[in-house]
Write an enzyme that holds these catalytic residues in place. Sequence first.
Site, PDB file in Angstrom:
ATOM      1  CB  SER A 268      -0.728   0.069   1.430  1.00 46.42           C
ATOM      2  OG  SER A 268      -2.398   0.973   0.491  1.00 46.42           O
TER       3      SER A 268
ATOM      4  CG  ASP B 217      -6.120  -2.892  -3.766  1.00 43.89           C
ATOM      5  OD1 ASP B 217      -6.768  -2.286  -3.243  1.00 43.89           O
ATOM      6  OD2 ASP B 217      -4.792  -3.864  -2.968  1.00 43.89           O
TER       7      ASP B 217
ATOM      8  CG  HIS C 285      -5.122  -3.006   0.813  1.00 37.20           C
ATOM      9  ND1 HIS C 285      -5.211  -2.281  -0.197  1.00 37.20           N
ATOM     10  CD2 HIS C 285      -4.531  -2.146   1.617  1.00 37.20           C
ATOM     11  CE1 HIS C 285      -4.446  -1.521  -0.313  1.00 37.20           C
ATOM     12  NE2 HIS C 285      -3.576  -1.320   1.173  1.00 37.20           N
TER      13      HIS C 285
END
Length: 546
Positions: free
Chosen positions: A258, A485, A515
């Site tokens: 991320s 995602d 995610h």
Amino acid sequence: MRSPIRTRPRTRPRRPARTLAATALAVALAATACSGDGGDGKAAGATGGEKPGTASAAAPTGGSGAGAQRLSWHGCDAPSTAQGGTGKAPEPLADGTRWECSTLKVPLDYAKPSGPTIDLALIRAKARKGASRAGSLVFNFGGPGGSGVATLPGFAGDYEALRARYDLVSFDPRGVGASAGVRCLGDKEIDASNAVDATPDDDDELKAALAANKAYVDACRKNSGKVLGHVDTTSAARDLDVLRQALGDEKLHYFGISYGTELGGVYAHLFPERVGHTVLDAVVDPTQDPLQGDLNQAKGFQRALEDYMRDCAENVTGCPVGGGPEEGTKRITALLKKIDSAPLPTRDGRKLTQDQAVNGIASALYSKETWQYLTRGLQEAMSLGSGNYLQLLSDSLSGRDRDGHYSNLQAANRAITCADARQRYDANDVQAWLARFRAASPVFGESSAWSLLNCAGWPVEGRWKTPEVRAAGSAPILVVGNTGDPATPYEGAGRMARELGEGVGVEVTYKGEGHGAYNSGNGCMTRTVNAYLLDSKVPENGKTCS
């Protein structure tokens, strides 16, 4: 929506698909159910800081040089509340390996390398005995604002195979947790701020929202003013290089998830010749400014919500979203409109606001494993008129524990975001774009648009319009995108791979939900990443796992 690895991240969310928070959330929700206590091609003028290869000019520590640092490792205490700890020290791994902790000194300001320093909190688990050790593999789990010290032990099982070659290492980045953590409001003040309508519908609500935002900014300035100008991602990337040297590694081996992908990309730009084996999973799009990022994230969450609604309609008896995405979107937007007028009661006395309900829905979309809790939360809200499940989901996203204490996730998230991004938006900007945000996502668009105010009035200027990640001369970097995602939409992976440069970014696609990809449990993805990290087998650019 207010920024923060927990308020839904704005443009750069947080952790792997199965995050520590998600695990804790599942336990909390299960207990609740059982007890009945339910409770960027760069835009013109874009800058990324220094030119590649020049970032090492300043000595990394107070004049002594990073090579002189010797890390003193010791047993780990329980992570603090600020780190999002649960009050328990990390347990040994299955083979008896114990976690070790340490601190690393880095300059507060790299422009003044002999000036004041700060300590960064570190954690590691050594490679297996008898391993053919390649060095340390450093993890950043995202946020920005997530504590690596608190997170890594919870996911060590997912990375156990990598201990065949690496010590597993993580850290609290500057401004996070135990690393000169940013402090703004206290727990009760955060609760009060969260109760303010963050998606104003009239002048009075707008005045209240702006006042709450100003109070938050003022508190950050008062309580953390000395560090706010130094928690930017470029400085954090420099910290990574100090850490690399202190660990004794010639090159940095890195696993970023991320926001950690943005940090990894910036490191590769600054130190391309020092890039070792690097994986970027759940990729932040480096070509987008905050407005573009928020708009596309709203689209990503809407897309993931529609995937959930299809699955729910097909597989769940009494599915609260009816026959699928079209009907479900109408039902959820009607629910949110109702909550906006009359927030829902919860067992702990707080009221579930519209913004918190949206956060709760978003939280459950980070992993397919938590879709079941979204179903329960929507059923409870629609049928019973109470918000216990959605409140717990929202809390898991904003870093609030069941005792009402917050980690510093929200404060760090906003501070790092605003130290990076140069753009400052006001209410006129939001209102000009509001229709496009609503069109992008009837459920998430409005709150995403108003989150653009997070950096309004911030006391320090941001460094860039978009981050620079070009890394000519770097070793190949694995760039992993997940088609489902919600927080870092899939398209960002391809853009990151292209921005890193030809022969550097190697894109791998996972056709799945949630995610991140490596922690999804998909065998193809696990084998592909492990072969790269353990055996230096670079996959073909464009490889797909499903």
